[in-house]
Design a protein around this motif. Structure first.
Motif, PDB file in Angstrom:
ATOM      1  N   UNK A  60      59.648  43.232  47.101  1.00 51.45           N
ATOM      2  CA  UNK A  60      59.703  44.632  46.672  1.00 51.45           C
ATOM      3  C   UNK A  60      60.336  44.798  45.292  1.00 51.45           C
ATOM      4  N   UNK A  61      60.825  43.714  44.702  1.00 51.75           N
ATOM      5  CA  UNK A  61      61.519  43.792  43.423  1.00 51.75           C
ATOM      6  C   UNK A  61      60.619  43.274  42.309  1.00 51.75           C
ATOM      7  N   UNK A  62      60.348  44.141  41.350  1.00 50.96           N
ATOM      8  CA  UNK A  62      59.517  43.810  40.198  1.00 50.96           C
ATOM      9  C   UNK A  62      60.411  43.501  39.005  1.00 50.96           C
ATOM     10  N   UNK A  63      60.068  42.477  38.246  1.00 51.79           N
ATOM     11  CA  UNK A  63      60.851  42.135  37.064  1.00 51.79           C
ATOM     12  C   UNK A  63      59.956  42.081  35.826  1.00 51.79           C
ATOM     13  N   UNK A  69      66.037  40.625  27.673  1.00 54.21           N
ATOM     14  CA  UNK A  69      66.591  41.034  28.957  1.00 54.21           C
ATOM     15  C   UNK A  69      65.537  40.950  30.057  1.00 54.21           C
ATOM     16  N   UNK A  70      66.026  40.940  31.302  1.00 53.09           N
ATOM     17  CA  UNK A  70      65.180  41.111  32.469  1.00 53.09           C
ATOM     18  C   UNK A  70      65.429  42.515  32.998  1.00 53.09           C
ATOM     19  N   UNK A  71      64.377  43.292  33.181  1.00 47.89           N
ATOM     20  CA  UNK A  71      64.495  44.603  33.804  1.00 47.89           C
ATOM     21  C   UNK A  71      63.947  44.511  35.218  1.00 47.89           C
ATOM     22  N   UNK A  72      64.760  44.889  36.193  1.00 51.70           N
ATOM     23  CA  UNK A  72      64.378  44.777  37.605  1.00 51.70           C
ATOM     24  C   UNK A  72      64.258  46.171  38.202  1.00 51.70           C
ATOM     25  N   UNK A  73      63.132  46.431  38.847  1.00 50.20           N
ATOM     26  CA  UNK A  73      62.914  47.698  39.552  1.00 50.20           C
ATOM     27  C   UNK A  73      62.670  47.420  41.032  1.00 50.20           C
TER      28      UNK A  73
END
Length: 339
Positions: A60-63, A69-73
């Motif tokens: 369920x976690x998109x990166x 940077x890494x952005x995680x949603x």
């Protein structure tokens, strides 16, 4: 053949990121699996590795990669309209400010790494519902075990464009730790995983026409179209050459688990036919005598360098030409102690 997709997974077990090009070095694609999540067991505080098979919520976690940077949603299946700010994590860190810990992954342990602490671990803990450690590999190094490594050198024979044959000496490229031993990051057993769309088509043919199997569930780094090769031909691939120049040595089969049955929209085992893909592959893809209960899809690989090559890294792009330049007479046998 051609490269059709490139994937990188800065945080292991989360959704992969598609790339148009990738820098390939001794540890595979730059930044691949340099972070990993661990569940903190209570009350003893033991760290339990988190992967899609044991923790399907990871899907369920998109990166994304952006500006170093890494952005995680987080995609909450109970609240699809949720629009929260992503968690932003630097790709490289000053480890002097982080707590050093030892972690165990697939038996190549203990390996030193660094706990990221707050606010990063708090963010993940809130969404998983239990205590989490977000771990950064930093200067840590995991040992490569068993016979996963290719021979240090092998004599290769290839056909040139004039019908003659050329010989060249090839060796794998991998950095070594202080004891002179090869190492990897949080990748499972090798720097890279290669898969073929020809074989994926065979998997999809076992499913309803309106439910094809997506490649991302197999979590590869390099996907080739397989043109001119039959399904499962990669079982015998020993070496791939890209653009008549850069090489990968394919050293072992990727044996599969229940992670390929996970629904990435719900973070749970899929229902229906997509929830039985592993079982379907069990019928005829248990082809590795070293792991006789697990079906095979894909091959692990190490970058290779010719004797006269300059440098130990190179770039690959979607659309690059791929040729099988060496094949094994028999399938390799899975060998990773304890896994």
């Amino acid at each position: 053949m051609k490269i059709t997709t490139l994937y990188v997974y800065p945080i292991k077990a989360l959704r992969g990121i598609k790339l148009k090009s990738a820098r390939i070095g001794p540890q595979g694609i730059a930044h691949d699996r340099t972070f990993m999540l661990f569940q903190v067991s209570e009350p003893d505080g033991e760290l339990k590795k988190m992967q899609v098979d044991s923790h399907p919520q990871c899907a369920l976690f998109e990166q994304e990669l952006s500006g170093g940077n890494i952005s995680v949603r987080y995609h909450d299946p109970e609240n699809q309209d949720q629009d929260e700010q992503p968690l932003v994590i630097p790709l490289t860190l000053n480890t002097a400010t982080l707590a050093k810990i030892n972690v165990n992954l697939h038996g190549s342990a203990p390996s030193s790494a660094y706990s990221m602490g707050s606010p990063y671990e708090d963010w993940f803990s809130a969404r998983f519902g239990f205590p989490i450690r977000l771990v950064y590999i930093g200067d840590g190094k995991r040992a490569v075990l068993g016979d996963t490594l290719p021979p240090k050198q092998h004599q290769q024979t290839t056909q040139n464009g004039k019908g003659g044959w050329l010989s060249s000496l090839t060796s794998y490229v991998t950095e070594r730790d202080q004891e002179g031993k090869p190492w990897i990051t949080f990748t499972d057993v090798a720097p890279l995983l290669v898969t073929s769309e020809s074989s994926l088509h065979d998997v999809s043919a076992r499913l309803p026409a309106d439910e094809p199997m997506p490649m991302y569930k197999f979590r590869p780094n390099i996907v080739v179209d397989g043109q001119g090769e039959e399904a499962w031909a990669e079982d015998l691939w020993a070496e791939l050459t890209f653009n008549n120049k850069h090489k990968l040595l394919l050293t072992g089969n990727c044996v599969r688990c229940v992670s390929i049955n996970v629904d990435y929209e719900t973070g749970k085992p899929a229902v229906g036919e997509l929830g039985s893909v592993l079982k379907k592959l069990m019928k005829d893809r248990r082809v590795d005598t070293g792991s006789k209960w697990s079906p095979v899809f894909g091959r692990y690989a190490f970058p290779a360098v010719m004797q006269d090559s300059q440098g130990a890294s190179f770039e690959l792009r979607v659309g690059d030409e791929v040729e099988v330049t060496r094949r094994n007479a028999e399938r390799t046998v899975w060998d990773w102690p304890g896994l």
